[in-house]
Design a protein around this motif. Structure first.
Motif, PDB file in Angstrom:
ATOM      1  N   ARG B  10      60.553  37.983  62.925  1.00 57.67           N
ATOM      2  CA  ARG B  10      60.070  37.318  64.141  1.00 57.67           C
ATOM      3  C   ARG B  10      61.255  36.974  65.039  1.00 57.67           C
ATOM      4  NH1 ARG B  10      56.102  32.172  64.531  1.00 57.67           N
ATOM      5  NH2 ARG B  10      54.676  33.861  64.009  1.00 57.67           N
ATOM      6  N   ILE B  11      61.099  37.256  66.303  1.00 58.24           N
ATOM      7  CA  ILE B  11      62.145  36.902  67.269  1.00 58.24           C
ATOM      8  C   ILE B  11      61.540  35.954  68.286  1.00 58.24           C
ATOM      9  CG2 ILE B  11      63.597  37.774  69.127  1.00 58.24           C
ATOM     10  CD1 ILE B  11      63.947  40.296  67.529  1.00 58.24           C
ATOM     11  N   LEU B  12      62.215  34.871  68.513  1.00 55.41           N
ATOM     12  CA  LEU B  12      61.746  33.879  69.475  1.00 55.41           C
ATOM     13  C   LEU B  12      62.657  33.944  70.691  1.00 55.41           C
ATOM     14  CD1 LEU B  12      60.141  31.176  70.111  1.00 55.41           C
ATOM     15  CD2 LEU B  12      62.052  30.029  68.984  1.00 55.41           C
ATOM     16  N   LEU B 459      58.433  37.321  69.980  1.00 61.15           N
ATOM     17  CA  LEU B 459      59.400  37.133  71.052  1.00 61.15           C
ATOM     18  C   LEU B 459      58.836  36.084  72.001  1.00 61.15           C
ATOM     19  CD1 LEU B 459      62.061  38.619  71.961  1.00 61.15           C
ATOM     20  CD2 LEU B 459      60.625  39.737  73.632  1.00 61.15           C
ATOM     21  N   LYS B 460      59.590  35.043  72.207  1.00 63.98           N
ATOM     22  CA  LYS B 460      59.049  33.889  72.905  1.00 63.98           C
ATOM     23  C   LYS B 460      59.899  33.598  74.137  1.00 63.98           C
ATOM     24  CE  LYS B 460      57.366  29.377  71.415  1.00 63.98           C
ATOM     25  NZ  LYS B 460      57.510  28.315  70.427  1.00 63.98           N
ATOM     26  N   GLN B 474      55.882  32.098  76.691  1.00 62.82           N
ATOM     27  CA  GLN B 474      56.418  32.611  75.441  1.00 62.82           C
ATOM     28  C   GLN B 474      55.963  34.048  75.257  1.00 62.82           C
ATOM     29  OE1 GLN B 474      56.608  29.784  72.311  1.00 62.82           O
ATOM     30  NE2 GLN B 474      56.024  31.283  70.775  1.00 62.82           N
ATOM     31  N   LEU B 475      56.924  34.902  75.013  1.00 65.74           N
ATOM     32  CA  LEU B 475      56.570  36.308  74.828  1.00 65.74           C
ATOM     33  C   LEU B 475      56.734  36.689  73.365  1.00 65.74           C
ATOM     34  CD1 LEU B 475      58.240  38.054  77.889  1.00 65.74           C
ATOM     35  CD2 LEU B 475      55.822  37.559  77.541  1.00 65.74           C
ATOM     36  N   THR B 476      55.801  37.441  72.871  1.00 60.57           N
ATOM     37  CA  THR B 476      55.863  37.868  71.481  1.00 60.57           C
ATOM     38  C   THR B 476      55.867  39.396  71.410  1.00 60.57           C
ATOM     39  OG1 THR B 476      54.583  35.923  70.917  1.00 60.57           O
ATOM     40  CG2 THR B 476      54.789  37.619  69.225  1.00 60.57           C
ATOM     41  N   PHE B 477      56.840  39.920  70.734  1.00 64.50           N
ATOM     42  CA  PHE B 477      56.909  41.368  70.559  1.00 64.50           C
ATOM     43  C   PHE B 477      56.926  41.707  69.082  1.00 64.50           C
ATOM     44  CE2 PHE B 477      58.887  40.633  74.690  1.00 64.50           C
ATOM     45  CZ  PHE B 477      58.123  41.472  75.483  1.00 64.50           C
ATOM     46  N   ASP B 482      61.301  46.462  71.517  1.00 62.55           N
ATOM     47  CA  ASP B 482      60.518  45.860  72.589  1.00 62.55           C
ATOM     48  C   ASP B 482      61.243  44.645  73.185  1.00 62.55           C
ATOM     49  OD1 ASP B 482      58.693  47.790  72.148  1.00 62.55           O
ATOM     50  OD2 ASP B 482      57.168  46.487  71.230  1.00 62.55           O
ATOM     51  N   ALA B 483      61.830  43.837  72.299  1.00 64.52           N
ATOM     52  CA  ALA B 483      62.546  42.652  72.775  1.00 64.52           C
ATOM     53  C   ALA B 483      63.712  43.063  73.668  1.00 64.52           C
ATOM     54  CB  ALA B 483      63.044  41.841  71.583  1.00 64.52           C
ATOM     55  N   VAL B 484      64.469  44.044  73.192  1.00 62.65           N
ATOM     56  CA  VAL B 484      65.641  44.507  73.934  1.00 62.65           C
ATOM     57  C   VAL B 484      65.212  45.158  75.250  1.00 62.65           C
ATOM     58  CG1 VAL B 484      67.531  46.197  73.900  1.00 62.65           C
ATOM     59  CG2 VAL B 484      67.137  44.722  71.927  1.00 62.65           C
ATOM     60  N   ALA B 485      64.120  45.926  75.196  1.00 62.15           N
ATOM     61  CA  ALA B 485      63.629  46.583  76.417  1.00 62.15           C
ATOM     62  C   ALA B 485      63.215  45.537  77.453  1.00 62.15           C
ATOM     63  CB  ALA B 485      62.444  47.494  76.075  1.00 62.15           C
ATOM     64  N   HIS B 486      62.660  44.432  76.980  1.00 62.44           N
ATOM     65  CA  HIS B 486      62.267  43.367  77.899  1.00 62.44           C
ATOM     66  C   HIS B 486      63.490  42.772  78.614  1.00 62.44           C
ATOM     67  CE1 HIS B 486      59.725  40.169  79.483  1.00 62.44           C
ATOM     68  NE2 HIS B 486      60.697  39.325  79.159  1.00 62.44           N
ATOM     69  N   ILE B 487      64.534  42.505  77.833  1.00 65.20           N
ATOM     70  CA  ILE B 487      65.774  41.974  78.420  1.00 65.20           C
ATOM     71  C   ILE B 487      66.363  42.996  79.402  1.00 65.20           C
ATOM     72  CG2 ILE B 487      68.132  41.221  77.931  1.00 65.20           C
ATOM     73  CD1 ILE B 487      66.300  39.158  76.889  1.00 65.20           C
ATOM     74  N   GLU B 488      66.282  44.252  79.014  1.00 70.21           N
ATOM     75  CA  GLU B 488      66.818  45.292  79.899  1.00 70.21           C
ATOM     76  C   GLU B 488      66.082  45.291  81.244  1.00 70.21           C
ATOM     77  OE1 GLU B 488      66.786  49.225  78.190  1.00 70.21           O
ATOM     78  OE2 GLU B 488      68.624  49.791  79.273  1.00 70.21           O
ATOM     79  N   ARG B 489      64.761  45.107  81.190  1.00 65.49           N
ATOM     80  CA  ARG B 489      63.988  45.024  82.441  1.00 65.49           C
ATOM     81  C   ARG B 489      64.456  43.832  83.275  1.00 65.49           C
ATOM     82  NH1 ARG B 489      59.744  46.850  79.302  1.00 65.49           N
ATOM     83  NH2 ARG B 489      59.093  44.740  78.732  1.00 65.49           N
TER      84      ARG B 489
END
Lengths: 512, 512
Positions: B10-12, B459-460, B474-477, B482-489
């Motif tokens: 789990r990644i928060l 991902l939160k 809070q985002l959950t992946f 997916d988490a890294v792609a979100h940060i990249e966006r």
């Protein structure tokens, strides 16, 4: 936003691949320590103030091409360091001389600051490294800071020593450090990985990283009965061990440590001269807990570095590595180019858990740091033909024009490129195509956009490839928008920093 | 490339908007010229070396938040300067003292370099500005260079003067200069435009740029019969004219220039005190050709600046502006914040066509340059609440974890972010969520990714907006990718440098 005129003038776009400009080597001078002499080069033009135009001995004197490369290096390292979470520090350019003298060892080499008017000395000195200013900064500002504190610092270090080849009186060190009340092997590993990634970004060929741990080194000495008060002397001698100087090191050991005889010294050197993978080294059952923990710590660093994307075959355990042991308390590392060890270590550092206490005895902060000696590394890379010395500028596109009528169009082209973050040199001189192309050639700017005196827009690309000297590509567009959009595409594809020294050439040098 | 494990932990992810950390102001100290004293602050902790931890008087002593802002400024200016085609220079950090003394005027303020060991003075001095080191560099290296040469330089200038508020013994100047055998109004305009764009990039409120030309100023003096050998004295006096000191300036004029009486002096000041658009100023028919050409040159600069995207209403003709006239030979400019003129000029410069000749009399290079006084501007912007002092780091994303089991996943997350150029701080300390969030808060890192101890990935994102303090997203992946792609966006959308001081707050201060 700019208004882009359309229809417009002819634009000629050329991507040039040019011969290297002739570079006069910077004059080399030697001088005795303290006897700081002015330059005495021959072949001077005849003007009265020529003495002052010599190179101050022991300071860098880069050509425009060299300066462009060094500045590019700083920018690249800065980007790598920030990516690894290190942030910039902004220390005073001077420190109290007594603070600089506190760490010992370099007292004789510190430059002070005086008042030129009457020669009065001030209380200030110029820092001899980038770590001590950080330690002083932490001693002052720790209450305002959040730990772990990870910082980079790429700036001058000063040493008033005898200037000779490869030894400077002012040189740039690129440091990274992490300091906190408690830090783990993760901080050690990240420091080493960051420096390796930095070297890679500069085009340094694959390096070997020699690792050691203070506790491991000391266990060898304990095993042969060297008392603690002699261990630092012994380690300093053992650190000097090279393939061809065993006799000298043995002599120094026996002279400094009467507790051991020549045979013991030779056995000690033999056991400490191990060079190989960490996993290939085994302690005996009798080895101390501390030594085993030290080696386990190194293995943990290796494992984390692997997770961070490092090929761990570059790590070698080197139990005799001690870096003079001045303030190091844990892991120690030094980096060498395989087959080019004669240049010495190009990046090194280690763990220092007692340094900050020297400036503020109530403050217990552990630290790990390392640095790339940028000024020396540049000399090495230059000597090995591994640097690109074809550029005098960071400009990516040159915008030219021939007549006053075309000036406004050229200004618009430049403004549109600049708005898109393209490093654009607008022609600032008498506009003549031959003169303009001479500028593009001389500076090594990879692309040129020339606004021509025609009614339609022509965008021309000329790129002479190394293999087919006369190959010419030319692009023609009918509007400024199209021309600018083309450059924007090149930018997005990472082609705007095209070098005149091909990657193949550099790879060939690397493999030699 | 990294292998990204999936499925994973789990990644928060949290984006935090936090209160500003408490900042202790740096101690302010005054001292007489030359009497460089150590700090005498009160409220010291009780340790013996405290005297050395004071602030050297007259040098900057930034908090981590201030340092982060100043370093961000340097990076922003460097980017603007490069976009305008200026390239970096790498001069020696010292110059021969006799070279520094050659330009006159600042002799009493030059810092020399000594050897601390025995107090011996060397022949070196620390540069008092960034223009003279460039001129010396050109005098040495001109044969290796392609002109026009356009360079930036953001580095220390040193002045051993009385330290007081806003006056430093070492301060950062951000210079741009163009030098060539021949340059046109295009170079003058580009220099001014670059500095205006630089100020805008730093968030400086819209400025007024006062323009003048040496030939225009001199024509006023010719008209009232002031002989050429008195003109520099006269102009230096007239440069001091402010709304409330006409009597003082008249007195200085009459005392220095016996050729004119009080009435002429008052008439002269009246005619030279024009402030308004260039187009609103008209010479009489009798005015000299040189003066008319000077004004035409200024109008050309204005026209080019307009083409470069500048709103020309910021330009004002100021015939009494002379900047002391030390080495200027053409256009002169100074930049002020409207309503904040009390801080003085924040960017200034001009044309100098004779400077390089001072170091190499056979070398005729014309130049135009200007600089932003970064250290002073920072004080001004801080006083006006126009800087963001909420960050201790350039890190954009914090990656945390709680247990040793999660460490490898956290290392992978950090490595993947770093590979995408995200400035990532990996937690290097004992992993506890509360401690980790305290780090994120204290440093002002806008986003946090916390790897949690669960079997699925969560991902939160938490972002407390100013208006709705408790709002939590809070985002959950389900994977690291997916988490890294979100940060990249977020990176591609330019959201990673989100500041805790909202743009609205800064805009409000600007408009005050």
């Amino acid at each position: 936003m700019l208004r882009l005129v359309q229809p417009c003038r002819r634009i000629l776009m050329t991507a040039v691949n040019l011969p290297r400009p002739e570079v006069r080597p910077a004059p080399q001078e030697e001088s005795e320590f303290g006897e700081i002499v002015s330059s005495q080069r021959g072949e001077r033009p005849d003007y009265s103030i020529n003495n002052r135009l010599g190179t101050p001995s022991g300071f860098t004197n880069y050509t425009p091409q060299e300066a462009t490369c060094v500045i590019d290096w700083k920018a690249k390292l800065l980007e790598v360091f920030k990516t690894y979470g290190y942030t910039g520090i902004d220390t005073s350019p001077v420190e109290y001389a007594e603070n600089l003298q506190l760490t010992g060892g370099l007292d004789k080499q510190i430059f002070g600051v005086s008042r030129l008017q009457d020669g009065t000395l001030t209380k200030f000195g110029l820092p001899f490294d980038r770590t001590v200013p950080m330690a002083i900064y932490l001693a002052k500002h720790h209450l305002q800071m959040t730990f772990p504190y990870s910082r980079y610092d790429i700036d001058w270090s000063w040493r008033g020593e005898t200037a000779k080849a490869g030894r400077y009186r002012a040189f740039i060190q690129a440091d990274v450090d992490t300091v906190a009340p408690e830090i783990s092997a993760l901080a050690d590993a990240q420091c080493i990985v960051t420096l390796i990634m930095g070297l890679e970004r500069l085009g340094v060929p694959k390096c070997n990283v020699f690792l050691n741990h203070v506790d491991v080194a000391k266990s060898f000495l304990n095993d042969v009965g060297i008392p603690s008060d002699k261990q630092n002397d012994a380690l300093r001698a053992i650190d000097k061990l090279k393939p061809d100087n065993e006799d000298d090191v043995v002599a120094e050991l026996v002279a400094n440590v009467p507790e051991i005889n020549e045979d013991t010294a030779r056995d000690l050197l033999k056991s400490m001269s191990y060079r190989g993978p960490l996993s290939g080294f085994k302690f005996s059952k009798e080895t101390s807990v501390e030594a085993k923990a030290g080696l386990a710590h190194l293995r943990e660093i290796e494992k984390i570095a692997q997770g961070m994307g490092i090929d761990t075959s570059i790590f070698q355990f080197a139990p005799n590595l001690t870096r003079g042991l001045n303030y190091y308390t844990g892991v120690l590392f030094e980096t060498f180019m395989p087959g080019r060890e004669q240049y010495g270590s190009i990046a090194s550092g280690g763990r220092y858990d007692k340094l900050v206490e020297m400036f503020n005895p109530n403050l217990h902060l552990k630290g790990v740091g390392g640095s790339i000696g940028l000024t020396r590394l540049f000399d090495v890379m230059k000597a090995e033909n591994l640097v690109d010395l074809t550029k005098q500028t960071t400009a990516q596109v040159f915008v030219g024009y021939r007549t006053k009528d075309e000036l406004q169009a050229a200004i618009q082209v430049a403004a549109a490129l600049r708005e898109r973050g393209v490093y654009t040199e607008l022609h600032l001189n008498v506009p003549k195509v031959k003169k303009e192309l001479k500028i593009v050639d001389g500076k090594g700017i990879p692309f040129a956009l020339l606004v021509m005196n025609q009614d339609e827009i022509v965008l021309k690309e000329t790129f002479k490839k190394k293999t087919t000297e006369k190959q010419t590509d030319q692009l023609t567009f009918t509007s400024i928008e199209d021309a600018v959009a083309h450059i924007e595409r090149l930018k997005n594809e990472g082609l705007l920093d095209r070098s005149q020294k091909s990657q193949t050439e550099i790879e060939e040098c690397k493999e030699q």
